[in-house]
Design a protein around this motif. Sequence first.
Motif, PDB file in Angstrom:
ATOM      1  N   HIS A 109       0.856  -1.191   0.000  1.00 10.95           N
ATOM      2  CA  HIS A 109       0.000   0.000   0.000  1.00 10.95           C
ATOM      3  C   HIS A 109       0.890   1.239   0.000  1.00 10.95           C
ATOM      4  CE1 HIS A 109      -0.422   0.493   4.730  1.00 10.95           C
ATOM      5  NE2 HIS A 109       0.812   0.612   4.327  1.00 10.95           N
ATOM      6  N   ARG A 110       0.248   2.368  -0.233  1.00 12.07           N
ATOM      7  CA  ARG A 110       0.971   3.628  -0.093  1.00 12.07           C
ATOM      8  C   ARG A 110       0.050   4.625   0.581  1.00 12.07           C
ATOM      9  NH1 ARG A 110       0.675   7.140  -4.861  1.00 12.07           N
ATOM     10  NH2 ARG A 110      -0.802   6.330  -6.374  1.00 12.07           N
ATOM     11  N   HIS A 111       0.662   5.584   1.250  1.00 12.80           N
ATOM     12  CA  HIS A 111      -0.156   6.546   1.995  1.00 12.80           C
ATOM     13  C   HIS A 111       0.571   7.872   2.111  1.00 12.80           C
ATOM     14  CE1 HIS A 111       2.366   4.976   5.242  1.00 12.80           C
ATOM     15  NE2 HIS A 111       1.797   3.781   5.138  1.00 12.80           N
ATOM     16  N   THR A 112      -0.196   8.886   2.519  1.00 11.10           N
ATOM     17  CA  THR A 112       0.383  10.227   2.600  1.00 11.10           C
ATOM     18  C   THR A 112       1.365  10.383   3.763  1.00 11.10           C
ATOM     19  OG1 THR A 112      -1.743  10.851   3.563  1.00 11.10           O
ATOM     20  CG2 THR A 112      -1.307  11.562   1.296  1.00 11.10           C
ATOM     21  N   PRO A 113       1.112   9.804   4.958  1.00 16.58           N
ATOM     22  CA  PRO A 113       2.127   9.962   6.010  1.00 16.58           C
ATOM     23  C   PRO A 113       3.453   9.318   5.616  1.00 16.58           C
ATOM     24  CG  PRO A 113       0.041   9.212   6.942  1.00 16.58           C
ATOM     25  CD  PRO A 113      -0.076   9.094   5.445  1.00 16.58           C
ATOM     26  N   ASN A 114       4.543   9.898   6.063  1.00 14.25           N
ATOM     27  CA  ASN A 114       5.877   9.330   5.901  1.00 14.25           C
ATOM     28  C   ASN A 114       6.122   8.343   7.033  1.00 14.25           C
ATOM     29  OD1 ASN A 114       7.423  11.331   3.876  1.00 14.25           O
ATOM     30  ND2 ASN A 114       6.127  12.558   5.220  1.00 14.25           N
ATOM     31  N   ALA A 115       6.837   7.261   6.723  1.00 13.81           N
ATOM     32  CA  ALA A 115       7.171   6.281   7.754  1.00 13.81           C
ATOM     33  C   ALA A 115       8.644   5.928   7.673  1.00 13.81           C
ATOM     34  CB  ALA A 115       6.327   5.018   7.582  1.00 13.81           C
ATOM     35  N   VAL A 116       9.186   5.457   8.788  1.00 14.29           N
ATOM     36  CA  VAL A 116      10.455   4.725   8.761  1.00 14.29           C
ATOM     37  C   VAL A 116      10.297   3.495   9.638  1.00 14.29           C
ATOM     38  CG1 VAL A 116      11.902   6.790   8.469  1.00 14.29           C
ATOM     39  CG2 VAL A 116      11.557   5.862  10.768  1.00 14.29           C
ATOM     40  N   GLY A 147       3.817   8.561  -0.140  1.00 14.71           N
ATOM     41  CA  GLY A 147       3.403   8.211  -1.495  1.00 14.71           C
ATOM     42  C   GLY A 147       4.096   7.014  -2.111  1.00 14.71           C
ATOM     43  N   LEU A 148       5.116   6.459  -1.464  1.00 11.51           N
ATOM     44  CA  LEU A 148       5.834   5.326  -2.066  1.00 11.51           C
ATOM     45  C   LEU A 148       5.174   4.006  -1.653  1.00 11.51           C
ATOM     46  CD1 LEU A 148       9.647   6.209  -1.891  1.00 11.51           C
ATOM     47  CD2 LEU A 148       7.915   6.913  -3.545  1.00 11.51           C
ATOM     48  N   TRP A 149       5.033   3.106  -2.639  1.00 12.83           N
ATOM     49  CA  TRP A 149       4.494   1.768  -2.357  1.00 12.83           C
ATOM     50  C   TRP A 149       5.405   1.038  -1.383  1.00 12.83           C
ATOM     51  CZ3 TRP A 149      -0.260   0.873  -3.790  1.00 12.83           C
ATOM     52  CH2 TRP A 149      -0.778   1.484  -4.941  1.00 12.83           C
ATOM     53  N   TYR A 178      -4.535   9.433   4.039  1.00 16.22           N
ATOM     54  CA  TYR A 178      -5.295   8.364   3.377  1.00 16.22           C
ATOM     55  C   TYR A 178      -4.315   7.347   2.809  1.00 16.22           C
ATOM     56  CZ  TYR A 178      -4.047  10.363  -1.176  1.00 16.22           C
ATOM     57  OH  TYR A 178      -3.350  10.820  -2.264  1.00 16.22           O
ATOM     58  N   HIS A 179      -4.854   6.158   2.453  1.00 14.72           N
ATOM     59  CA  HIS A 179      -3.997   5.130   1.859  1.00 14.72           C
ATOM     60  C   HIS A 179      -4.659   4.564   0.606  1.00 14.72           C
ATOM     61  CE1 HIS A 179      -6.742   2.064   3.304  1.00 14.72           C
ATOM     62  NE2 HIS A 179      -6.092   1.202   2.550  1.00 14.72           N
ATOM     63  N   ILE A 180      -3.836   3.908  -0.205  1.00 15.73           N
ATOM     64  CA  ILE A 180      -4.309   3.192  -1.392  1.00 15.73           C
ATOM     65  C   ILE A 180      -3.662   1.815  -1.362  1.00 15.73           C
ATOM     66  CG2 ILE A 180      -4.193   3.099  -3.931  1.00 15.73           C
ATOM     67  CD1 ILE A 180      -4.185   6.200  -3.877  1.00 15.73           C
ATOM     68  N   ASN A 181      -4.477   0.757  -1.545  1.00 10.47           N
ATOM     69  CA  ASN A 181      -3.941  -0.596  -1.599  1.00 10.47           C
ATOM     70  C   ASN A 181      -3.530  -0.941  -3.024  1.00 10.47           C
ATOM     71  OD1 ASN A 181      -4.050  -1.362   1.094  1.00 10.47           O
ATOM     72  ND2 ASN A 181      -6.212  -1.943   0.955  1.00 10.47           N
ATOM     73  N   GLY A 182      -2.495  -1.765  -3.133  1.00 10.99           N
ATOM     74  CA  GLY A 182      -2.023  -2.154  -4.465  1.00 10.99           C
ATOM     75  C   GLY A 182      -1.625  -3.613  -4.498  1.00 10.99           C
ATOM     76  N   GLY A 183      -1.185  -4.073  -5.654  1.00  9.69           N
ATOM     77  CA  GLY A 183      -0.748  -5.455  -5.817  1.00  9.69           C
ATOM     78  C   GLY A 183       0.713  -5.620  -5.457  1.00  9.69           C
TER      79      GLY A 183
END
Length: 350
Positions: A109-116, A147-149, A178-183
């Motif tokens: 998935h990808r989402h607007t928040p940044n993570a580490v 924004g990165l998968w 928000y998030h978006i799911n992907g393959g």
Amino acid sequence: MDQELGRLEDLPQDYRDALRALNLVPLWPNLRGVLPPDKPRPKTRATHWPYQTLRPLLLKAGELTPIEKAERRVLVLANPGHGLDNMQASAAMYLGMQLLLPGEWAPSHRHTPNAVRMVVEGTGAWSTVDGEKCPMLRGDLILTPTGLWHEHGHDGDQPVVWLDVLDLPLVFYMEASYHINGGRQTPRPQHGERAYARGGLVPTPVFQRNAEGARRAYPLLRYPWADARAALESLAADQPDLAAVQLTYTNPETGGDAENILGFYALMLRPGQTLALPARSPAMVFHLIEGAAAVQVQDQHFTLAEADTCCAPGYTPVALQNLSSSGPAFIFIADESPLHRKLGVYETRD
Ligand code: GTQ
């Protein structure tokens, strides 16, 4: 001294009712609340999450909740000062301990928040970020910028645990989360940690930056602990009088912070060293990678064992102490400095 201001109760009820009916609010009863004298009144409380008490509960989550029912099997390290249900470590920082069991897959998935991710234990897991498959080893820092998968998988035979640090509270507050799911991603052959393996030397293409012809905004996604640790030891040896042996995780193309909102650092305390950090506006998170350390914040005194995590509010001095007189202590730090600097509110107090 501040003048005492009028209270809401001083106003006639019919006047208060008339204001509310028109979505109007008098400022003066709340003025000191939103602009307190001299310094903010952080909700963030100095809080300690010992790993050895959290770990059995995280492993229990592995028995109770299959990965398909969790997507991300995480126990959130929530600051009581913000209310546990708000899942905040500080105003802008979120912390979670994530468990992945052998053979499991946390889908892309990808989402607007940044993570580490800061890897805490286990081997054989990987995160694929923007098509780059990053092995996860203890102490590694792996970015999943906005924004990165990203997806996580595990080919090993023991549980893997890592600490997630996100700017989720801030992005959520901004109503931008928000998030978006992907393959499943197809890993690409390039690895930033190979292309940018030596500090000060960056790839310089003659024709184009990469296959897409564009420079990647986040060229380095995995910062191996072996490299960060070696860099700290080398810095300590080169500068024996240096008071704070600290490195910033940076974007090697820009020299700026690795991500836009939160800052990430590796700190080495020499044997027996005590380090007094000045009061600074951003809140901080400390995670002990190796050794043993004491942390003093306000009237709180925490003893950090390996893999323990704690946080400190902003505008508060913090004292760190290496509890070993023979070996170094290594601490991963996350803070809100990039955000404060960009907003122009960053400050240090004596
Ligand atoms: O691994 O992608 O702790 O999306 C919270 C949200 C981890 C993740 C968290 C997430 C993730």
